[in-house]
Write a protein that holds these residues in place. Sequence first.
Motif, short mmCIF file in Angstrom:
data_model
loop_
_atom_site.label_atom_id
_atom_site.label_comp_id
_atom_site.label_asym_id
_atom_site.label_seq_id
_atom_site.Cartn_x
_atom_site.Cartn_y
_atom_site.Cartn_z
N GLU A 2 32.02 -42.97 -26.36
CA GLU A 2 30.77 -43.27 -27.06
C GLU A 2 30.74 -42.77 -28.50
O GLU A 2 29.68 -42.66 -29.11
N LYS A 3 31.90 -42.49 -29.05
CA LYS A 3 31.95 -42.13 -30.46
C LYS A 3 31.95 -43.42 -31.28
O LYS A 3 32.65 -44.39 -30.96
N VAL A 4 31.16 -43.42 -32.37
CA VAL A 4 30.92 -44.63 -33.15
C VAL A 4 31.52 -44.50 -34.54
O VAL A 4 31.40 -43.46 -35.19
N TYR A 5 32.16 -45.58 -35.00
CA TYR A 5 32.77 -45.61 -36.32
C TYR A 5 32.32 -46.90 -37.02
O TYR A 5 32.42 -47.99 -36.46
N GLU A 6 31.87 -46.76 -38.26
CA GLU A 6 31.43 -47.94 -39.00
C GLU A 6 32.63 -48.73 -39.52
O GLU A 6 33.60 -48.15 -40.02
N ILE A 7 32.55 -50.06 -39.39
CA ILE A 7 33.61 -50.91 -39.96
C ILE A 7 33.63 -50.70 -41.47
O ILE A 7 32.61 -50.78 -42.14
N ASP A 8 34.80 -50.47 -41.98
CA ASP A 8 34.94 -50.13 -43.40
C ASP A 8 35.51 -51.31 -44.19
O ASP A 8 34.79 -52.20 -44.59
N LYS A 9 36.81 -51.33 -44.39
CA LYS A 9 37.44 -52.35 -45.22
C LYS A 9 37.97 -53.51 -44.36
O LYS A 9 38.64 -53.29 -43.35
N ILE A 10 37.69 -54.71 -44.81
CA ILE A 10 38.27 -55.90 -44.21
C ILE A 10 39.62 -56.10 -44.88
O ILE A 10 39.72 -56.29 -46.09
N GLN A 11 40.68 -56.09 -44.07
CA GLN A 11 42.04 -56.16 -44.61
C GLN A 11 42.61 -57.57 -44.57
O GLN A 11 43.45 -57.93 -45.40
N ALA A 12 42.14 -58.36 -43.61
CA ALA A 12 42.58 -59.75 -43.50
C ALA A 12 41.60 -60.46 -42.56
O ALA A 12 41.00 -59.84 -41.68
N PHE A 13 41.45 -61.76 -42.77
CA PHE A 13 40.66 -62.55 -41.82
C PHE A 13 40.97 -64.02 -41.98
O PHE A 13 41.45 -64.46 -43.04
N SER A 14 40.73 -64.77 -40.94
CA SER A 14 40.86 -66.22 -40.98
C SER A 14 39.78 -66.80 -40.08
O SER A 14 39.75 -66.51 -38.88
N GLU A 15 38.91 -67.60 -40.66
CA GLU A 15 37.89 -68.26 -39.84
C GLU A 15 38.50 -69.33 -38.96
O GLU A 15 38.04 -69.53 -37.83
N ARG A 16 39.46 -70.05 -39.45
CA ARG A 16 40.08 -71.09 -38.63
C ARG A 16 40.73 -70.48 -37.40
O ARG A 16 40.58 -70.98 -36.29
N ARG A 17 41.47 -69.41 -37.60
CA ARG A 17 42.15 -68.77 -36.48
C ARG A 17 41.25 -67.80 -35.73
O ARG A 17 41.58 -67.35 -34.65
N ASP A 18 40.13 -67.48 -36.34
CA ASP A 18 39.10 -66.66 -35.69
C ASP A 18 39.59 -65.23 -35.40
O ASP A 18 39.55 -64.75 -34.27
N PHE A 19 40.02 -64.55 -36.47
CA PHE A 19 40.37 -63.14 -36.30
C PHE A 19 40.02 -62.37 -37.57
O PHE A 19 39.93 -62.92 -38.67
N ILE A 20 39.81 -61.06 -37.40
CA ILE A 20 39.61 -60.14 -38.52
C ILE A 20 40.44 -58.89 -38.27
O ILE A 20 40.52 -58.39 -37.14
N LYS A 21 41.03 -58.40 -39.32
CA LYS A 21 41.75 -57.12 -39.30
C LYS A 21 40.97 -56.16 -40.20
O LYS A 21 40.62 -56.51 -41.32
N PHE A 22 40.67 -54.97 -39.70
CA PHE A 22 39.83 -54.05 -40.47
C PHE A 22 40.14 -52.60 -40.15
O PHE A 22 40.84 -52.28 -39.18
N SER A 23 39.58 -51.73 -41.00
CA SER A 23 39.65 -50.28 -40.78
C SER A 23 38.26 -49.77 -40.44
O SER A 23 37.27 -50.49 -40.60
N ALA A 24 38.19 -48.53 -39.98
CA ALA A 24 36.91 -47.94 -39.60
C ALA A 24 36.75 -46.58 -40.26
O ALA A 24 37.69 -45.77 -40.29
N LYS A 25 35.56 -46.33 -40.79
CA LYS A 25 35.28 -45.06 -41.48
C LYS A 25 35.38 -43.88 -40.50
O LYS A 25 34.81 -43.92 -39.41
N GLY A 26 36.10 -42.86 -40.94
CA GLY A 26 36.16 -41.63 -40.16
C GLY A 26 37.10 -41.67 -38.98
O GLY A 26 37.29 -40.66 -38.30
N PHE A 27 37.71 -42.81 -38.71
CA PHE A 27 38.63 -42.90 -37.57
C PHE A 27 39.99 -42.37 -38.00
O PHE A 27 40.57 -42.83 -38.98
#
Length: 666
Positions: free
Chosen positions: A108-133
């Motif tokens: 139940e530890k929560v981390y805010e999504i930080d930087k979006i590193q890559a994404f594709s709407e057609r392929r429907d994915f996102i790669k990202f980092s999380a603050k404090g993780f």
Amino acid sequence: MKKIVSYFLSAFVALSSIFAQTSLDNDVYKKVSASVFEVVVEKHEDTKIVYEKELPLDRIPFAIRNDKYMPIGTAFLLTDGSFYTAAHVVNLYGESVYNKYFVRDINEKVYEIDKIQAFSERRDFIKFSAKGFKFSKGMGLETDDNFELNSDVFSVGNALGEGIVIRNGSLTSQTYEQKNGDWKWLRFSAAASPGNSGGPLIKPDGKVIGIITMKSENENLNYALPIKEINSEKAGTGSAFADYKYVLPNILSYKHPRKFEATITLPKTLAEVNKELTQLHNQNIIDCVNEMKKDYGITGAKCFDNSQEKDEFFMRTLGVTMPLLIYHNQSGVWDYARPNNIQTYNLEENGYIEYGSMVNYYFARIRPPDSVPLKELIINPKKCTDYLTKPFNLSRNVYGEQINILSLGEPEKSETYVDYFGRTWYVNYYALDFADALFMTFSLPLPTGVFLFGTISTRKSVTATNYIDAQFMTDFIYPRYGGKLKFWRQYFSLPSDIRNKFSVTEKQMSMKESKDSLSLSIGDITLSVSKKDINYNDESAITVRTGYDKIDGKVVIKNRNLVFTTSTTEADFKSVSILQVKNPGANAKETLTQSWNQLVNQVSPYNNEPYCQESYTYLDKIVYPAGPDKDKLEYLYVLTFAIEGQNKFDEIKKFAENIEKGITLK
């Protein structure tokens, strides 16, 4: 919630040997559990909305009620130290109350999504980092590009928003991406419920072979993006894509094909990505509608003034109380439409609301209570929506119970919009944060109150498309200006800051009163009457009907009909109507040409002779403008006089003679 989740996970492990062909061994299970996260957003509660009673929030299950976050999907961590999820889980563009997204682990530890590193709407994915993780060696799941059909796989995700669960099935097949066949989706039989989106599809050894994206519409199969496709985007970029057909609400005959494609540089924060893509996406919608306007806008090549129906639009005036919407039907014909199932809701002090719906919009005409001045409805939009909450049945579902909304409070945003004809619409947006939605209304002041139309939809839809659609529709709203004399006094005495926003057509309407006489003007027509000729009072009615014309190649609205009547509830009823009729032209339909010729040639009843109809005596007279011969007329006037009672031929002639002295025509 996590205790409940742990219970289900334990139950699954205990029963998997009975109900599944293959189960995860304990080490793999622990690794997967530590690497899969819920995607959550902070709950939002409305502060402006007033309900008929206290919300029964105690009915919501304890774990959900006491969770400050709302689960919306799944994400997972790979050995590269980055998180992954499906693109549609996170709001990459478009307005929303959910501006921050978080991942929550099994503890139940929560981390805010930080930087979006890559994404594709057609392929429907996102790669990202999380603050404090804090990532360390040994964390995350490994990937595997090798798989066999008919092998065992497991779907892992936040099924139904009730915590991470693991369910088994088979990898059934692969199918090409629908548009260009650029990759093959993985299809699998392991259960995937709402909330599973963005979770990993794994092999029995815990290695990820895909990202769960969608469910088949027609069969119990689910789709996953092959994990190798996360490397499809050029380094440092992300791509948005939408292939759609745009439909304007009142243009039913045409769907406009359009694409939205955008590539942006990364990494960026989610807020930065959202801002950049929202601007690009919204502009794409605006450009799309502007393309459609070239054909179907009020100046478009296919608008009604260039259609087979143009003569009817230019010749006729209509007198319905509820404003109409001009639309292009599925057969490609321009016509007038009125809301479906128009009903009346009574307010206090003689007020009422006429309301209905069409093209996914609400339509209403509000006649306020006697004690509420017209000005109040215009400057205090909250009062309008407070009236509408009951007939529109605005409510909120709280765990199966519909709780009526009494007020949406003050608008979150207010603005004005001026349509093609110069009419000023008052636009207001009301927040329904519990649904991430907005109630948008466009209102137009009328002598009896206001006419408005609006819709309730997601914030993303309202701020990207609905407001543009509504602006387009304002050009095609056909109103009638009518009401009792006491209401017209309010209309003409509105403050200058409101009157100055009136269109040219509206400003042409004016009224002057003295003790025993009244003068009404609507531009080309002026009527002056005295009480000795027509005994009017506050309950007498004035109606102004408009029609279309084309001047210097531009479509305009003209005031074509002025009607003045005494109250129908009192004795000695009298009525005067002055109607300007436009020549439909030599190429008009036969029915219109016949109607025009009947007027030009003063065929009965337009021969200045009295006649009876029902319980009234009438007299119709044709007046030609000075200048051209009858066969060259652009327009003419029909004067219609009526008095109560039959066979009052002498009285109607005298009445018409006296009233006509006060009529001035251009």
